[in-house]
Write a protein that holds these residues in place. Sequence first.
Motif, PDB file in Angstrom:
ATOM      1  N   ASP A   1       0.810  -1.221   0.000  1.00  0.00           N
ATOM      2  CA  ASP A   1       0.000   0.000   0.000  1.00  0.00           C
ATOM      3  C   ASP A   1       0.847   1.276   0.000  1.00  0.00           C
ATOM      4  O   ASP A   1       0.305   2.378   0.038  1.00  0.00           O
ATOM      5  N   MET A   2       2.161   1.127  -0.022  1.00  0.00           N
ATOM      6  CA  MET A   2       3.029   2.300   0.009  1.00  0.00           C
ATOM      7  C   MET A   2       2.953   3.077  -1.308  1.00  0.00           C
ATOM      8  O   MET A   2       3.016   2.491  -2.391  1.00  0.00           O
ATOM      9  N   GLN A   3       2.827   4.388  -1.192  1.00  0.00           N
ATOM     10  CA  GLN A   3       2.886   5.240  -2.381  1.00  0.00           C
ATOM     11  C   GLN A   3       4.340   5.591  -2.664  1.00  0.00           C
ATOM     12  O   GLN A   3       5.047   6.079  -1.782  1.00  0.00           O
ATOM     13  N   VAL A   4       4.761   5.333  -3.891  1.00  0.00           N
ATOM     14  CA  VAL A   4       6.115   5.675  -4.315  1.00  0.00           C
ATOM     15  C   VAL A   4       5.985   6.634  -5.483  1.00  0.00           C
ATOM     16  O   VAL A   4       5.584   6.246  -6.583  1.00  0.00           O
ATOM     17  N   ILE A   5       6.300   7.905  -5.231  1.00  0.00           N
ATOM     18  CA  ILE A   5       6.086   8.954  -6.228  1.00  0.00           C
ATOM     19  C   ILE A   5       7.439   9.383  -6.791  1.00  0.00           C
ATOM     20  O   ILE A   5       8.280   9.936  -6.090  1.00  0.00           O
ATOM     21  N   GLY A   6       7.636   9.122  -8.067  1.00  0.00           N
ATOM     22  CA  GLY A   6       8.903   9.436  -8.706  1.00  0.00           C
ATOM     23  C   GLY A   6       8.874  10.749  -9.465  1.00  0.00           C
ATOM     24  O   GLY A   6       8.131  11.683  -9.122  1.00  0.00           O
ATOM     25  N   ARG A   7       9.661  10.816 -10.499  1.00  0.00           N
ATOM     26  CA  ARG A   7       9.735  12.030 -11.307  1.00  0.00           C
ATOM     27  C   ARG A   7       8.379  12.326 -11.947  1.00  0.00           C
ATOM     28  O   ARG A   7       7.623  11.422 -12.294  1.00  0.00           O
ATOM     29  N   GLU A   8       8.089  13.618 -12.072  1.00  0.00           N
ATOM     30  CA  GLU A   8       6.851  14.107 -12.674  1.00  0.00           C
ATOM     31  C   GLU A   8       5.623  13.598 -11.922  1.00  0.00           C
ATOM     32  O   GLU A   8       4.533  13.497 -12.486  1.00  0.00           O
ATOM     33  N   GLY A   9       5.798  13.276 -10.639  1.00  0.00           N
ATOM     34  CA  GLY A   9       4.680  12.888  -9.798  1.00  0.00           C
ATOM     35  C   GLY A   9       4.057  11.543 -10.121  1.00  0.00           C
ATOM     36  O   GLY A   9       2.912  11.280  -9.741  1.00  0.00           O
ATOM     37  N   ARG A  10       4.803  10.684 -10.773  1.00  0.00           N
ATOM     38  CA  ARG A  10       4.229   9.402 -11.205  1.00  0.00           C
ATOM     39  C   ARG A  10       4.338   8.353 -10.112  1.00  0.00           C
ATOM     40  O   ARG A  10       5.418   8.094  -9.572  1.00  0.00           O
ATOM     41  N   ASP A  11       3.201   7.741  -9.803  1.00  0.00           N
ATOM     42  CA  ASP A  11       3.138   6.691  -8.785  1.00  0.00           C
ATOM     43  C   ASP A  11       3.687   5.388  -9.373  1.00  0.00           C
ATOM     44  O   ASP A  11       3.356   5.016 -10.496  1.00  0.00           O
ATOM     45  N   LEU A  12       4.509   4.699  -8.591  1.00  0.00           N
ATOM     46  CA  LEU A  12       5.112   3.455  -9.068  1.00  0.00           C
ATOM     47  C   LEU A  12       4.057   2.417  -9.424  1.00  0.00           C
ATOM     48  O   LEU A  12       4.235   1.637 -10.369  1.00  0.00           O
ATOM     49  N   SER A  13       2.945   2.378  -8.696  1.00  0.00           N
ATOM     50  CA  SER A  13       1.893   1.405  -9.009  1.00  0.00           C
ATOM     51  C   SER A  13       1.309   1.657 -10.394  1.00  0.00           C
ATOM     52  O   SER A  13       0.927   0.714 -11.100  1.00  0.00           O
ATOM     53  N   ASP A  14       1.256   2.918 -10.809  1.00  0.00           N
ATOM     54  CA  ASP A  14       0.792   3.234 -12.160  1.00  0.00           C
ATOM     55  C   ASP A  14       1.857   2.886 -13.189  1.00  0.00           C
ATOM     56  O   ASP A  14       1.538   2.416 -14.288  1.00  0.00           O
ATOM     57  N   ARG A  15       3.109   3.147 -12.847  1.00  0.00           N
ATOM     58  CA  ARG A  15       4.211   2.822 -13.758  1.00  0.00           C
ATOM     59  C   ARG A  15       4.261   1.330 -14.031  1.00  0.00           C
ATOM     60  O   ARG A  15       4.487   0.892 -15.169  1.00  0.00           O
ATOM     61  N   TRP A  16       4.030   0.531 -13.009  1.00  0.00           N
ATOM     62  CA  TRP A  16       4.128  -0.918 -13.149  1.00  0.00           C
ATOM     63  C   TRP A  16       2.849  -1.575 -13.662  1.00  0.00           C
ATOM     64  O   TRP A  16       2.911  -2.522 -14.437  1.00  0.00           O
ATOM     65  N   GLY A  17       1.691  -1.111 -13.214  1.00  0.00           N
ATOM     66  CA  GLY A  17       0.467  -1.834 -13.541  1.00  0.00           C
ATOM     67  C   GLY A  17       0.535  -3.239 -12.961  1.00  0.00           C
ATOM     68  O   GLY A  17       0.904  -3.429 -11.810  1.00  0.00           O
ATOM     69  N   ASN A  18       0.197  -4.241 -13.780  1.00  0.00           N
ATOM     70  CA  ASN A  18       0.252  -5.623 -13.297  1.00  0.00           C
ATOM     71  C   ASN A  18       1.526  -6.344 -13.745  1.00  0.00           C
ATOM     72  O   ASN A  18       1.616  -7.564 -13.655  1.00  0.00           O
ATOM     73  N   ALA A  19       2.512  -5.566 -14.234  1.00  0.00           N
ATOM     74  CA  ALA A  19       3.741  -6.181 -14.739  1.00  0.00           C
ATOM     75  C   ALA A  19       4.982  -5.456 -14.214  1.00  0.00           C
ATOM     76  O   ALA A  19       5.692  -4.765 -14.954  1.00  0.00           O
ATOM     77  N   PRO A  20       5.274  -5.583 -12.911  1.00  0.00           N
ATOM     78  CA  PRO A  20       6.470  -4.950 -12.352  1.00  0.00           C
ATOM     79  C   PRO A  20       7.734  -5.383 -13.094  1.00  0.00           C
ATOM     80  O   PRO A  20       7.876  -6.555 -13.470  1.00  0.00           O
ATOM     81  N   GLU A  21       8.626  -4.429 -13.303  1.00  0.00           N
ATOM     82  CA  GLU A  21       9.897  -4.705 -13.970  1.00  0.00           C
ATOM     83  C   GLU A  21      10.933  -3.744 -13.435  1.00  0.00           C
ATOM     84  O   GLU A  21      10.614  -2.639 -12.992  1.00  0.00           O
ATOM     85  N   ALA A  22      12.188  -4.192 -13.448  1.00  0.00           N
ATOM     86  CA  ALA A  22      13.268  -3.345 -12.957  1.00  0.00           C
ATOM     87  C   ALA A  22      14.582  -3.820 -13.546  1.00  0.00           C
ATOM     88  O   ALA A  22      14.789  -5.029 -13.724  1.00  0.00           O
TER      89      ALA A  22
END
Length: 491
Positions: free
Chosen positions: A348-369
């Motif tokens: 449930d942690m919010q991770v807000i990166g550059r340009e205010g983008r939430d990591l959960s939105d960046r990943w969707g259902n396919a986390p990658e790194a």
Amino acid sequence: MNNQHIYDSIIIGAGFGGLGQGAQFVQDGIDNFLILEKEDTLGGVWRDNNYPGAACDTQAVIYCYSYHLHLDVSRMYAGRDELLRYLTSLADKFGLHQHLRTNSLVTETTWDEDSKLWEITTATGEIYLSRSWVPAWGQLGIPNIPDLPGLEAFEGETFHSVEWRHDLELRGKKVASIGAAATAVQYVPEVAKVASQLSVFQRSANYIMPRSQQIFSDEQITEFQQNPDTYRKVRKAIHQEREAGFERTRKQTDAAAEGMRLAREHMESVITDPKLREQFTPDYDFGCKRILRSDDFYPTFNHENVSLVTEGIQRVTPKGIVTADGVEHEVDIIIFGTGFKSHAFQGDMQVIGREGRDLSDRWGNAPEAFLGMCVDGYPNMFIIYGPNTNLNHHSIVAMIEAQNRYVSQAVALLKEDAELVLDVTPDTLNEFNAHVQEELDNSAFSADCSSWYKNADGKVINNWSGTVKEYHDLTRALDLVDYGIAAPVKV
């Protein structure tokens, strides 16, 4: 903000990954760091999982750091309490208690472009500033309880294995275990000793290898402690054996066929009933699901008070569980051995990166790194045990140690140059991920079965595609080119 202390790094989580990162920092001369832990003590999964029979299914001699050997290990497959003591000894040796802040649940982390700092906020309102942060939240921390019709009307008691109700008396009770995989194979034999009736609901059969537990004698333990090279010799032999076992995770190989044969022989040496044998025989490729190890799971089903249920669960009633064949199984207690939400890395942690983008939105259902650690748009963030770094054939600690060393290199660079930002390029991440997914196409992990390794689209997002050595080679040295930096930085 200007007057607040700025840390070189903040680690989230005090389990194997977080404590290992702290120990690596100390060894590399980095001492301006914190470890924020949501609970009131360290330990991670070995603190949380205290169900009867809890133990590691990887040999203890390789389930430890190379620089802090588990020299007082009592047995090859160590139990939960012993592993918790090992982690405490790790914290003691490297002075990690002074860096540890317990009862510090992190709810949000936000990147500030102007200051080039992460702002880390806890549930109680503390705000920390850091040049970098290290999520060591793991993959198996959030319990998964299926949404079964009628569950809310059940008149008995229910709990998940990671939230074991030690206050409940199981003796003489009718108990249901929903789940028959990695956790259940450990607690089922223990519950069967006291329950009047134990019904184990199995969705699909598993490949279970013999555990062949080895108890070390007092003389062996003394020899390990007085001459650690004897321990290292055993450790090296098992490391090589487990690395060679990687071939078993490839599709349709001779090694995989050998693994299937060994698992089948193990099952048939104990289970004589033809129907049970059929129910315990997987219908998918070896390695598609996690390979399990147990010597006492199968024998449990030779007892009259234990039954295996393979019909699907239709609904829960006030008095029990109704399966697809219309049979109602009366139970007093339901235990969910149904695993974890392994794809929700950040919870449930919010991770807000550059340009205010939430990591959960960046990943969707396919986390990658990149390397399982770095995500573009989230500078100076380094995940421990992140996407595509889980193993089926070896000790995850071997992967974590490589990650700890890599992250320590990055933090050392950031410490020396306040203007430096390490943000992996999208091309670097995409190229890495494409290669991993291509390799995984040849892996049993991507075969036709349902497993926690894959997302709803069938993409393998948890497991590493190669050997431990291949991963160590890739992470041995941080290459600034991966972060779009061609010129040398100030050191």
